[in-house]
Design a protein around this motif. Structure first.
Motif, PDB file in Angstrom:
ATOM      1  N   ARG A  36      -2.503 -14.507   4.473  1.00  0.00           N
ATOM      2  CA  ARG A  36      -1.453 -13.512   4.203  1.00  0.00           C
ATOM      3  C   ARG A  36      -0.853 -13.680   2.817  1.00  0.00           C
ATOM      4  NH1 ARG A  36       3.713 -15.011   4.574  1.00  0.00           N
ATOM      5  NH2 ARG A  36       4.209 -17.000   5.524  1.00  0.00           N
ATOM      6  N   THR A  39      -3.501 -12.292   0.200  1.00  0.00           N
ATOM      7  CA  THR A  39      -3.494 -10.834   0.006  1.00  0.00           C
ATOM      8  C   THR A  39      -2.394 -10.414  -0.955  1.00  0.00           C
ATOM      9  OG1 THR A  39      -2.131 -10.538   1.985  1.00  0.00           O
ATOM     10  CG2 THR A  39      -4.511 -10.309   2.243  1.00  0.00           C
ATOM     11  N   LYS A  40      -1.256 -11.113  -0.918  1.00  0.00           N
ATOM     12  CA  LYS A  40      -0.171 -10.795  -1.855  1.00  0.00           C
ATOM     13  C   LYS A  40      -0.544 -11.207  -3.275  1.00  0.00           C
ATOM     14  CE  LYS A  40       3.443 -11.087   1.610  1.00  0.00           C
ATOM     15  NZ  LYS A  40       4.623 -11.808   2.075  1.00  0.00           N
ATOM     16  N   ARG A  43      -3.092  -9.008  -5.355  1.00  0.00           N
ATOM     17  CA  ARG A  43      -2.627  -7.741  -5.911  1.00  0.00           C
ATOM     18  C   ARG A  43      -2.544  -7.813  -7.441  1.00  0.00           C
ATOM     19  NH1 ARG A  43       2.528  -6.841  -1.953  1.00  0.00           N
ATOM     20  NH2 ARG A  43       1.356  -6.691  -0.022  1.00  0.00           N
TER      21      ARG A  43
END
Length: 175
Positions: A36, A39-40, A43
């Protein structure tokens, strides 16, 4: 409850203080991070996902380059020594320098293989530890965190504690 981790590389020019991991990324650094958080981070253009195949290909490419340069240097030395030997003595047999260079090359390759084997063993140990951390309860996490001189707040969620301990293990190695 997901305990997936992704390998992420920071490709920025300056060190990056990461508020998500409470750590600082150095340029070119690769870390295992929870999915998780990955995924941040992904970006941003400075972060890339690194596959195991790409990481091993990168290390083998640099090892191949180093061994090729070493072999080319050794061959250049051999050529010079054998040319002077032929000119002086007139024979074409191999010189002691040839065998010494070959022995040095084999020794360097053996050391390189041993270093690769040890690095692979450490990587496997790290992955096994991260997988086992994903099954621990709060008390086990707090006990293990003491090895890293971390004081965990047991009021937080188990997943948050796991991420803290996992980050410490990635940063400082398995203890």
């Amino acid at each position: 409850m997901s305990t997936d981790f992704d390998r992420v590389q920071y490709n920025g020019r300056k060190p990056y203080p990461d508020p998500l991991l409470n750590a600082t990324w150095a340029p070119g650094q690769i870390r295992f991070v929870p999915a998780r958080i990955a995924t941040k981070l992904l970006r941003f253009a400075e972060f890339d996902r690194v596959t195991v195949a790409a990481a091993s290909a990168e290390s083998s490419a640099s090892a191949t380059l180093a061994s090729t340069e070493g072999a080319a240097g050794a061959q250049g030395t051999e050529g010079q020594s054998s040319a002077t030997g032929e000119a002086a003595s007139g024979d074409t047999s191999s010189t002691p320098n040839d065998t010494a260079n070959q022995a040095a090359l084999e020794e360097a390759q053996a050391r390189e293989n041993e270093a690769r084997r040890q690095a692979e063993a450490q990587r496997q140990e790290l992955e096994q530890m991260l997988a086992s951390i994903g099954t621990w309860d709060k008390d086990a996490l707090a006990d293990y965190a003491e090895k890293y001189e971390l004081k965990l707040d047991k009021r937080k969620a188990v997943q948050a504690l796991r991420e803290q301990v996992s980050t410490a293990v990635e940063q400082f190695g398995v203890r």
